[in-house]
Design an enzyme around this catalytic site. Structure first.
Site, PDB file in Angstrom:
ATOM      1  N   HIS A 107       0.868  -1.185   0.000  1.00 53.46           N
ATOM      2  CA  HIS A 107       0.000  -0.015   0.003  1.00 53.46           C
ATOM      3  C   HIS A 107       0.836   1.266  -0.224  1.00 53.46           C
ATOM      4  CE1 HIS A 107       0.617  -0.616   4.141  1.00 53.46           C
ATOM      5  NE2 HIS A 107       0.161   0.496   4.638  1.00 53.46           N
ATOM      6  N   HIS A 145       1.291   3.961   2.204  1.00 54.24           N
ATOM      7  CA  HIS A 145       1.776   4.770   3.102  1.00 54.24           C
ATOM      8  C   HIS A 145       3.519   4.731   3.101  1.00 54.24           C
ATOM      9  CE1 HIS A 145      -1.918   4.030   5.717  1.00 54.24           C
ATOM     10  NE2 HIS A 145      -1.975   4.983   5.118  1.00 54.24           N
ATOM     11  N   ASP A 168       5.548   4.427   5.246  1.00 55.68           N
ATOM     12  CA  ASP A 168       6.618   3.592   5.731  1.00 55.68           C
ATOM     13  C   ASP A 168       6.336   2.134   4.993  1.00 55.68           C
ATOM     14  OD1 ASP A 168       3.896   3.248   6.845  1.00 55.68           O
ATOM     15  OD2 ASP A 168       4.635   1.854   8.241  1.00 55.68           O
ATOM     16  N   HIS A 169       5.891   2.147   3.908  1.00 53.05           N
ATOM     17  CA  HIS A 169       5.743   1.086   2.786  1.00 53.05           C
ATOM     18  C   HIS A 169       6.195   1.392   1.491  1.00 53.05           C
ATOM     19  CE1 HIS A 169       3.677  -1.385   5.975  1.00 53.05           C
ATOM     20  NE2 HIS A 169       3.471  -0.256   6.315  1.00 53.05           N
ATOM     21  N   HIS A 179      -7.599  -0.739   5.391  1.00 55.59           N
ATOM     22  CA  HIS A 179      -6.428   0.222   6.257  1.00 55.59           C
ATOM     23  C   HIS A 179      -6.314   1.243   5.104  1.00 55.59           C
ATOM     24  CE1 HIS A 179      -2.813   1.246   8.217  1.00 55.59           C
ATOM     25  NE2 HIS A 179      -2.071   1.191   7.085  1.00 55.59           N
ATOM     26  N   ASP A 194      -0.315  -3.949   6.289  1.00 58.23           N
ATOM     27  CA  ASP A 194      -0.934  -3.480   7.553  1.00 58.23           C
ATOM     28  C   ASP A 194      -2.254  -4.007   7.595  1.00 58.23           C
ATOM     29  OD1 ASP A 194       1.567  -2.310   8.141  1.00 58.23           O
ATOM     30  OD2 ASP A 194       0.686  -0.199   7.592  1.00 58.23           O
ATOM     31  N   HIS A 216       4.531  -4.858  10.858  1.00 57.85           N
ATOM     32  CA  HIS A 216       4.958  -4.326  12.020  1.00 57.85           C
ATOM     33  C   HIS A 216       5.009  -5.122  13.259  1.00 57.85           C
ATOM     34  CE1 HIS A 216       4.455   0.162  10.681  1.00 57.85           C
ATOM     35  NE2 HIS A 216       3.459  -0.466   9.936  1.00 57.85           N
TER      36      HIS A 216
END
Ligand code: ZN
Ligand code: FE
Length: 258
Positions: A57, A59, A61-62, A115, A134, A172
């Site tokens: 996805h 975001h 941090d991805h 998400h 996530d 995570h």
């Protein structure tokens, strides 16, 4: 005999990075790009050459490391069709039902919105491995930022349909916090209580709690158990839909402080 090697490494605050290597074909993918330096270090440790990015996805941090990684390695960037415009450097936008493989290893793509609206999971069926980003966490699930509770519940049902022995690689290390919440929802689940103790021991020893398995999550993760009579009774939601009960559990978690 497994055809892939998964190299797992912690990075950023609480993310996991993953390299997936196929020795037969000499290809290597990074699942998402949470941390460029950590990915480069992992590649150096293993002596692998990166060939693909598989994004779950959009975001940061991805997908935040996509541009730097693509610039340096010239890899092919594969990501979710539903949010392709938000995936830096994307070469191939994919979704559920598309044919995908890493070298000669087939991958099934699952659309798991909730998400984020375009979130996808990568299921290596022949390897009994799933990278879920996530969407599903050990003893938890992702916050429902863009979708609805029924939509997220539908996505979790798709993951629940995978074989029990499937290894679940989430993005995570949130398990200790999730565990503290889980026992407030289903305190009499003996396997959950035992798992929470195991999680405590692992984290005290600096060990990861990831991967888990679909079977273990099915039996202990409250977000996957809205049909459990004990949970329904506790939440006073008898007679409601699973999606409703899931929504109530997710709402409680959003404001939960251990
Ligand atoms: Zn996310
Ligand atoms: Fe994340």
């Amino acid at each position: 005999m497994s055809k892939i090697i998964v190299h797992q490494f912690p990075c950023l605050q609480d993310n996991y990075g993953y390299l997936v290597h196929v020795p037969d074909d000499n290809v290597t993918a990074t699942i998402d790009t949470p941390d460029v330096a950590a990915i480069e270090n992992a590649l150096a440790v293993r002596g692998w050459t990166l060939t693909h990015i598989l994004n779950t996805h959009w975001h940061a941090d991805h997908a935040g490391g996509n541009a730097a990684i693509k610039e340096k390695y010239g890899v092919t960037v594969i990501g979710p069709r539903g949010e392709a415009e938000k995936i830096p450097g994307i070469d191939r936008a994919i979704g559920e039902g598309d044919k995908l493989s890493l070298g000669t290893v087939p991958i099934k793509v699952l659309d798991v919105p909730g998400h984020t609206l375009g979130h996808i999971a990568y299921w290596f069926e022949t390897e009994t491995v799933a990278f879920v980003g996530d969407t599903l966490f050990a003893l938890g699930c992702g916050r429902v930022f863009e979708g609805t509770f029924p939509q997220m519940w539908g996505s979790l049902l798709k993951l629940l349909a995978l074989p029990d022995e499937t290894l679940v690689y989430c993005a995570h290390e949130y398990t200790a916090g999730n565990a503290a919440f889980a026992v407030t929802i289903e305190p009499d689940n003996k396997e959950l209580v035992a798992r929470v103790e195991k999680v405590r021991e692992l984290r005290a020893a600096g060990q990861p709690t990831v991967p888990s398995t679909i079977g273990l999550e099915r039996r202990t993760n409250p977000f996957l158990r809205p049909s459990a009579p004990a949970i329904r009774a506790r939440l006073q939601l008898e007679g409601r839909s699973d999606a409703d009960v899931f929504g109530e559990i997710r709402t409680r978690k959003d404001s939960f402080r251990a």
